[in-house]
Design a protein around this motif. Structure first.
Motif, PDB file in Angstrom:
ATOM      1  N   ALA A 126      74.745   9.657 -16.764  1.00  0.00           N
ATOM      2  CA  ALA A 126      74.685  10.579 -17.906  1.00  0.00           C
ATOM      3  C   ALA A 126      75.124  11.992 -17.540  1.00  0.00           C
ATOM      4  O   ALA A 126      75.778  12.676 -18.330  1.00  0.00           O
ATOM      5  CB  ALA A 126      73.267  10.598 -18.475  1.00  0.00           C
ATOM      6  N   SER A 127      74.785  12.460 -16.339  1.00  0.00           N
ATOM      7  CA  SER A 127      75.158  13.825 -15.947  1.00  0.00           C
ATOM      8  C   SER A 127      76.672  13.965 -15.811  1.00  0.00           C
ATOM      9  O   SER A 127      77.258  14.973 -16.234  1.00  0.00           O
ATOM     10  CB  SER A 127      74.477  14.189 -14.625  1.00  0.00           C
ATOM     11  N   VAL A 129      78.916  12.149 -17.367  1.00  0.00           N
ATOM     12  CA  VAL A 129      79.471  12.099 -18.718  1.00  0.00           C
ATOM     13  C   VAL A 129      79.324  13.455 -19.412  1.00  0.00           C
ATOM     14  O   VAL A 129      80.243  13.922 -20.097  1.00  0.00           O
ATOM     15  CB  VAL A 129      78.777  10.999 -19.539  1.00  0.00           C
ATOM     16  N   SER A 130      78.195  14.100 -19.222  1.00  0.00           N
ATOM     17  CA  SER A 130      77.977  15.423 -19.834  1.00  0.00           C
ATOM     18  C   SER A 130      78.969  16.445 -19.289  1.00  0.00           C
ATOM     19  O   SER A 130      79.498  17.279 -20.036  1.00  0.00           O
ATOM     20  CB  SER A 130      76.548  15.891 -19.565  1.00  0.00           C
ATOM     21  N   HIS A 133      82.368  15.804 -20.875  1.00  0.00           N
ATOM     22  CA  HIS A 133      82.394  16.284 -22.245  1.00  0.00           C
ATOM     23  C   HIS A 133      82.505  17.803 -22.306  1.00  0.00           C
ATOM     24  O   HIS A 133      83.177  18.356 -23.181  1.00  0.00           O
ATOM     25  CB  HIS A 133      81.129  15.820 -22.982  1.00  0.00           C
ATOM     26  N   ALA A 134      81.832  18.467 -21.367  1.00  0.00           N
ATOM     27  CA  ALA A 134      81.932  19.927 -21.312  1.00  0.00           C
ATOM     28  C   ALA A 134      83.356  20.356 -20.959  1.00  0.00           C
ATOM     29  O   ALA A 134      83.884  21.326 -21.527  1.00  0.00           O
ATOM     30  CB  ALA A 134      80.948  20.481 -20.287  1.00  0.00           C
TER      31      ALA A 134
END
Length: 215
Positions: A126-127, A129-130, A133-134
């Protein structure tokens, strides 16, 4: 600032014309398409021209006009073409284009999780992916800002306009050298002045509503 610069440019052309024997008023050729922003400038220049016609006789020396044309070429092209206004505007355009390309590349990195998942079935945590996205959001924002700022400032347009003016003044210098009569030299000086007025008018029209400047 833009209007006072345009006023100064018009006054400079009027001075060159007066000293060279050109009787025309720059107000007849200046800022006709700018609208209200140019009205007071034309009125001021015409008032000064009328006062000069009463108190000062026209000259016949084009030496000052030659120096002015040479100065214009030097401003646009710079010494040996290294640091003139043309090169500076072109460099700014390329710089912001490079920033936009890099920003797009950063934005595309935001697709990495989707690409890995689609082609290889690999799911990032998840990190990661975040972060991707950023990167997508930052890259898109920077690319859009770079392109928009370059368009607002008109760097590419300015570079092309400056090239046209530089070529015109170079040709005027050549024509002035070949002119064999006082009347012929005045025709050349008048034409060069009209080009300078057009360039100054284009500059004012481009920048009148563009107050954005880099911090």
């Amino acid at each position: 600032f833009q209007e006072y610069r345009a006023l100064a440019e018009g006054a400079r052309v009027q001075l060159v014309w007066r000293d060279s024997g050109v009787a025309d008023s720059v107000a007849d050729y200046f800022l006709a398409g700018v609208g209200d922003d140019g009205c007071w400038i034309r009125r001021a220049l015409r008032g000064a021209w009328l006062v000069d016609r009463v108190s000062t006789s026209l000259g016949t020396d084009t030496h000052g006009a030659r120096e002015w044309m040479e100065g214009q070429v030097g401003y646009f092209e710079g010494p040996d073409g290294r640091s003139g206004a043309i090169r500076k505007a072109r460099h700014k355009s390329r710089r912001f284009s490079t920033i936009a390309v890099v920003a797009v590349a950063v934005a595309l990195a935001g697709f990495l999780p989707d690409l890995l998942q689609f082609f290889f079935g690999v799911a990032l945590d998840a990190s990661a992916v975040s972060v991707c996205h950023a990167l997508w959001g930052i890259g898109v924002a920077c690319a859009a800002a770079s392109v928009a700022y370059s368009e607002i400032m008109g760097f590419e347009h300015v570079s092309r306009r400056y090239q046209l003016s530089a070529a015109t003044f170079r040709q005027s210098l050549s024509d002035l050298s070949r002119a064999d009569s006082e009347q012929g030299r005045q025709v050349v000086v008048r034409a060069a002045g009209i080009e300078a007025l057009r360039e100054a008018g284009d500059w004012l029209a481009l920048h009148a509503t563009r107050g954005v400047r880099p911090v």
